[in-house]
Structures are given as structure tokens and as C-alpha cells.
Design an enzyme around this catalytic site. Structure first.
Site, PDB file in Angstrom:
ATOM      1  CG  HIS A   1      -0.841   8.944   3.472  1.00 47.34           C
ATOM      2  ND1 HIS A   1      -1.003   7.586   3.689  1.00 47.34           N
ATOM      3  CD2 HIS A   1      -0.476   9.451   4.666  1.00 47.34           C
ATOM      4  CE1 HIS A   1      -0.731   7.298   4.955  1.00 47.34           C
ATOM      5  NE2 HIS A   1      -0.401   8.413   5.576  1.00 47.34           N
TER       6      HIS A   1
ATOM      7  CG  ASN B   1      -4.885   3.587   8.634  1.00 48.54           C
ATOM      8  OD1 ASN B   1      -4.983   2.590   7.926  1.00 48.54           O
ATOM      9  ND2 ASN B   1      -4.439   4.747   8.188  1.00 48.54           N
TER      10      ASN B   1
ATOM     11  CE1 TYR C   1       0.248   2.487  13.438  1.00 48.46           C
ATOM     12  CE2 TYR C   1      -1.685   3.744  12.791  1.00 48.46           C
ATOM     13  CZ  TYR C   1      -0.475   3.158  12.469  1.00 48.46           C
ATOM     14  OH  TYR C   1       0.013   3.246  11.192  1.00 48.46           O
TER      15      TYR C   1
ATOM     16  CD  GLU D   1      -1.431   3.978   8.110  1.00 43.59           C
ATOM     17  OE1 GLU D   1      -1.170   4.413   9.254  1.00 43.59           O
ATOM     18  OE2 GLU D   1      -1.566   4.707   7.107  1.00 43.59           O
TER      19      GLU D   1
ATOM     20  CD  GLU E   1      -4.741   7.834   9.798  1.00 43.93           C
ATOM     21  OE1 GLU E   1      -4.153   8.881  10.115  1.00 43.93           O
ATOM     22  OE2 GLU E   1      -4.498   6.738  10.314  1.00 43.93           O
TER      23      GLU E   1
ATOM     24  NE  ARG F   1      -3.316   2.460   2.764  1.00 40.90           N
ATOM     25  CZ  ARG F   1      -3.083   3.304   3.770  1.00 40.90           C
ATOM     26  NH1 ARG F   1      -2.267   2.985   4.757  1.00 40.90           N
ATOM     27  NH2 ARG F   1      -3.693   4.469   3.796  1.00 40.90           N
TER      28      ARG F   1
HETATM   29  C1  FCB Z   1      -1.096   7.170  10.718  1.00 38.43           C
HETATM   30  C2  FCB Z   1      -0.647   7.689   9.371  1.00 38.43           C
HETATM   31  C3  FCB Z   1       0.674   7.147   8.916  1.00 38.43           C
HETATM   32  C4  FCB Z   1       1.674   7.011  10.041  1.00 38.43           C
HETATM   33  C5  FCB Z   1       1.045   6.304  11.226  1.00 38.43           C
HETATM   34  C6  FCB Z   1       1.979   6.098  12.389  1.00 38.43           C
HETATM   35  O1  FCB Z   1      -1.981   8.074  11.282  1.00 38.43           O
HETATM   36  O2  FCB Z   1      -1.609   7.381   8.396  1.00 38.43           O
HETATM   37  O3  FCB Z   1       1.155   7.962   7.884  1.00 38.43           O
HETATM   38  O4  FCB Z   1       2.180   8.231  10.373  1.00 38.43           O
HETATM   39  O5  FCB Z   1      -0.091   7.004  11.659  1.00 38.43           O
END
Ligand code: FCB
Length: 440
Positions: A120, A292, A294, A346, A165, A76
Site C-alpha cells: 500500500h 475501492n 469513493y 474501501e 491501487e 484489512r
Molecule cells: C485510497 C487509498 C487509501 C485512502 C483513501 C482515502 O485511494 O487507498 O489509502 O487514502 O483513498
């Protein structure tokens, strides 16, 4: 426990143009808002810039060879809009087009499926000078850019993402000012930008499909789980409200056709101006949804969002590691909405890496993070969530926006002085996972 994945599950890794390409002013590329922002003193840690970054613009062949070594099924990446259209609209920079042409051909020759993202974050500076996402003209420039790319690459790329995002573009660009263009405290503007991004998504999706009906079109949202601080009914209600009012800001219009009623209550005057036809454009059918994710937010009725959960592990970004929250969030969104197939576009972790005397990077914490999260993805699939693929963020260590080069997310280490790449232990582990198509 050993868990198999379906045979056609897509294993990939992700990057973004500004974070890896470098060559910021080469071969006719125009300036982006991230070039301008990173060249402004005080905006980025250590004064870092993406001028060279991972020099991927020149090293893409070697990088594809590394992807091959990892056995990636998909990659990607995003296109730099000003590399293609130096002023955002009008004249096409053929050298820029050739770069992406060759990259895509190289990926296909290596049997790696390209997943393309149109935007992006690196908006052409000239368009920003005319108002950028505040100006509705920008939506049509984006649409033209999308159609242009489809005409050129649509024969070889099946899955297309409009935006990465939109929330981060709006909040970090117009509220915290941590990202380009660095505007602070413009609450109303930030929601308007968010809304315009969604309309641009809808317009572009239409134009892309008109140019090539065989494409699959989707969008990528940042979606973290929201958990209550305790079982106390007040905390439960606070967490549910935080989710409804804030976290559904893009999900709801996309999949319910309107903003959440609670957004109107909580955000009140901050809500955007909506023109007739906007919501229908936004809510058109998508082929897939990219997520995405985290970490999660933990909400207390009395204290708001908690900064530190005692006993939890935190990454270098200050993000809590809580893999089960990923499964809960995926279950929730697929219960609340009629979603198309999901790709985790992500997921990954920044930790400090040490180059060992044996020449390797033994990044156990990153490896463990990935293992935990991939396991939860598999469990979510067992719960019935339709997840078709997973992309690690990131293929390479890279320019982490306002943090510059201080945060390393890669499964491949980059020595920025020499541009030497070393596959980390997490990368070798990921390669074995892909080969076995199972997580242990
Ligand atoms: C996301 C972004 C990516 C990267 C990660 C850690 O928000 O899409 O570009 O910075 O965080």
C-alpha cells in the site's frame, strides 16, 4: 427500506501501514519513499508526516479491542515492506516480522479475519534508489517479499492482496507528483510503472500460490464510475471513451488479457513496453477482486471532466457524493468481464468532525454517506453482482497522504495529541448494522 445481507457477508474496516503505524524508524525498520517524501518540506499539508500517525505500532492491542467493540468480522491492513526488509531485499528484520505475527494472532484471537495487503505504497527507499518500479529487478524483489510473508503468515491468513491501487501508485507518483516519489509529467514512465506493477502482481501471485496453494490471491483497484454529463450522444460517447481508454487500464489486462484497443489509440506513445509472457502473467486467474470506490467522474464532450455538479454534495476531499454511481459501475464491470467474487475493499468519506460537549462525534454526514453506499452495494448484489464483503475506509482517522492529518475518514476519531480514540456515531451505527446484518 430494510435490506438483509447474506449470513456470511464480510463486514470490515481498512487501514494502511504508513497511514497508521508510526514508529517510522523503530526496531530496525528501513526508510520508505513515504518517509523520505513526507520529510521533504512542501510535500505534505502542514508539514505533517507519518512518523507517529496513530501510533498503531504500539497501540495495536487497544485498536483490536476497538475493532471488537465494533463487531468487525474482518480487518484489512497492509504490511510495511521496509519494516520487514529494511533495504527491500536480503536481510529480514525479525522485530518487524514479529509485529505482524502478533497483530495477526491478536486478530484471530478476537475472531477478526485478517485481510492482508502486501503493498500500500510505502516502497523501501533503497529499492527506489535503484530505480524502483521502473526497474524490472524490483518485480523480483517484490515477489521474494511476497513469498517470504506467505511462508510466515500463510498458515493464518487466507485472503491476500498484492497491490492497493496500482493506478494511484503510477499516476499520483509519476504524473501529478502529489504522492511519493513525487515525479511530475512522466506520462510514458507512469504507464510503464503501471505495467510493471501488474507484472509484479502476476509474478507474486504465482510465487505465493507455489508457497501455499490454499491461499486466495487478489488485487485491489481504484474504480470510480464514469457518467455522461447529459443524454446528448456526444456526452454519452465521451464518457464511454473515457471509461474504455483510461478506466480499464488495469481491469482489461487482468480480465481480458490485453490492454484495451482504445488505450492504444488514445494513449498512443504513452503505452508501456510489454515483454513476451507479461500479459499471461497478469491475466492469471484471481480468487477475488477488491474494489475501492469513493465517487464518480462526470464527462462532457465539450468540457471534459466536470469539477462541480450543481446540486451535488461534496466531501472534504472535493469528491462528489453519488452512491447510485457505485451500483452502476459494479454492474458494468461484472457485465463486461468474467470477474471473480468482489469485495468492496474501501469506501468512506472525509468530513470535518466536531467533538461535542457530550464527548461524542455526531458525524451524520459520514453516517449518511455510508448508509447510502452500503444500500447501493446491496442493490448491486440484487442485480446479480457477486459481492462478498464491504470494508469501510477507515477504521481510524489517519494520515491522508498529501493531505496529512487534515482529512478525517475514520469511524473512530483520533486525537493526535493524546492518541485518544472515540468511536464516532458512524462507528456505532456500523456496529449496529453488522450485528443486525442489514441496512435500513
Ligand atoms: C485510497 C487509498 C487509501 C485512502 C483513501 C482515502 O485511494 O487507498 O489509502 O487514502 O483513498
Amino acid at each position: 427500506m430494510m435490506m438483509k445481507f447474506p449470513p456470511d457477508f464480510v463486514w470490515g474496516a481498512a487501514t494502511a501501514a504508513y497511514q497508521i503505524e508510526g514508529a517510522w524508524n523503530e526496531d530496525g525498520k528501513g526508510e520508505s519513499i513515504w518517509d523520505r517524501f513526507s520529510h521533504t518540506p512542501g510535500k505534505i499539508a502542514n508539514g505533517d508526516t507519518g512518523d507517529v500517525a496513530c501510533d498503531h505500532y504500539h497501540r495495536w492491542r487497544d485498536d483490536i479491542a476497538l475493532m471488537r467493540q465494533l463487531g468487525l468480522k474482518a480487518y484489512r491492513f497492509s504490511v510495511s515492506w521496509p519494516r520487514l526488509l529494511p533495504t527491500g531485499s536480503g536481510r529480514v528484520n525479525l522485530a518487524g516480522m514479529d509485529f505482524y505475527d502478533r497483530l495477526v494472532d491478536g486478530l484471530l484471537a478476537a475472531n477478526i479475519e485478517p485481510y492482508i495487503t502486501l503493498h500500500h505504497w510505502d516502497l523501501p527507499q533503497s529499492l527506489y534508489d535503484k530505480g524502483g518500479w521502473i526497474n524490472r529487478d524490483n518485480l523480483y524483489h517484490f515477489t521474494d517479499y511476497a513469498a517470504l510473508l506467505v511462508r510466515r503468515l500463510g498458515d493464518r491468513i487466507r485472503r491476500w492482496t498484492t497491490f492497493n491501487e496500482p493506478g494511484v501508485i503510477a499516476w499520483a507518483g509519476y504524473l501529478s507528483g502529489e504522492h511519493a516519489p513525487g515525479i511530475r509529467d512522466e506520462r510514458r514512465l507512469c504507464r510503464q510503472v503501471g505495467h510493471h506493477l501488474m507484472v509484479a502482481h502476476g509474478l507474486a501471485a504465482q510465487a505465493m500460490r507455489a508457497a501455499n496453494p490454499a491461499l486466495e490471491v487478489g488485487i485491489v483497484l481504484s474504480q470510480w464510475g464514469v457518467d455522461p454529463a447529459s443524454d446528448d450522444p456526444a456526452d454519452l460517447a465521451a464518457a464511454a471513451n473515457a471509461w474504455d481508454a483510461h478506466e480499464t487500464f488495469f481491469l482489461h489486462p487482468l480480465f481480458a488479457g490485453h490492454y484495451h484497443p482504445l488505450s492504444y489509440e488514445v494513449l498512443a506513445q504513452e503505452m508501456p513496453e510489454i515483454r513476451p509472457g507479461d500479459m499471461a502473467l497478469i491475466a492469471q486467474k484471481l480468487n477475488f477482486l477488491g474494489i475501492n470506490s469513493y465517487s464518480r467522474s462526470v464527462i462532457s464532450a465539450s468540457r471534459g471532466r466536470l469539477e462541480l455538479i450543481s446540486g451535488s454534495e461534496y466531501t472534504e476531499m472535493g469528491w462528489e457524493v453519488c452512491a447510485p454511481a457505485l451500483r452502476r459501475m459494479l454492474k458494468k464491470i461484472s457485465q463486461d468481464y468474467q470477474l471473480p467474487p468482489i469485495y468492496i475493499t474501501e469506501n468512506g468519506a472525509a468530513f470535518q468532525d466536531v467533538l461535542s460537549p457530550d464527548g461524542k462525534i455526531h458525524d451524520e454526514r459520514r453516517l449518511d454517506y455510508l448508509r447510502q453506499h452500503i444500500t447501493q452495494v446491496r442493490l448491486a448484489m440484487q442485480d446479480g453482482v457477486d459481492i462478498r464483503g464491504y470494508f469501510v475506509w477507515s477504521m481510524l482517522d489517519n494520515f491522508e497522504w498529501a493531505h496529512g492529518f487534515t482529512k478525517r475518514f475514520g469511524i473512530i476519531h483520533v486525537d493526535y495529541a493524546t492518541q485518544k480514540r472515540i468511536i464516532k456515531d458512524s462507528g456505532e451505527w456500523y456496529a449496529r448494522l453488522i450485528a443486525a446484518n442489514q441496512v435500513e
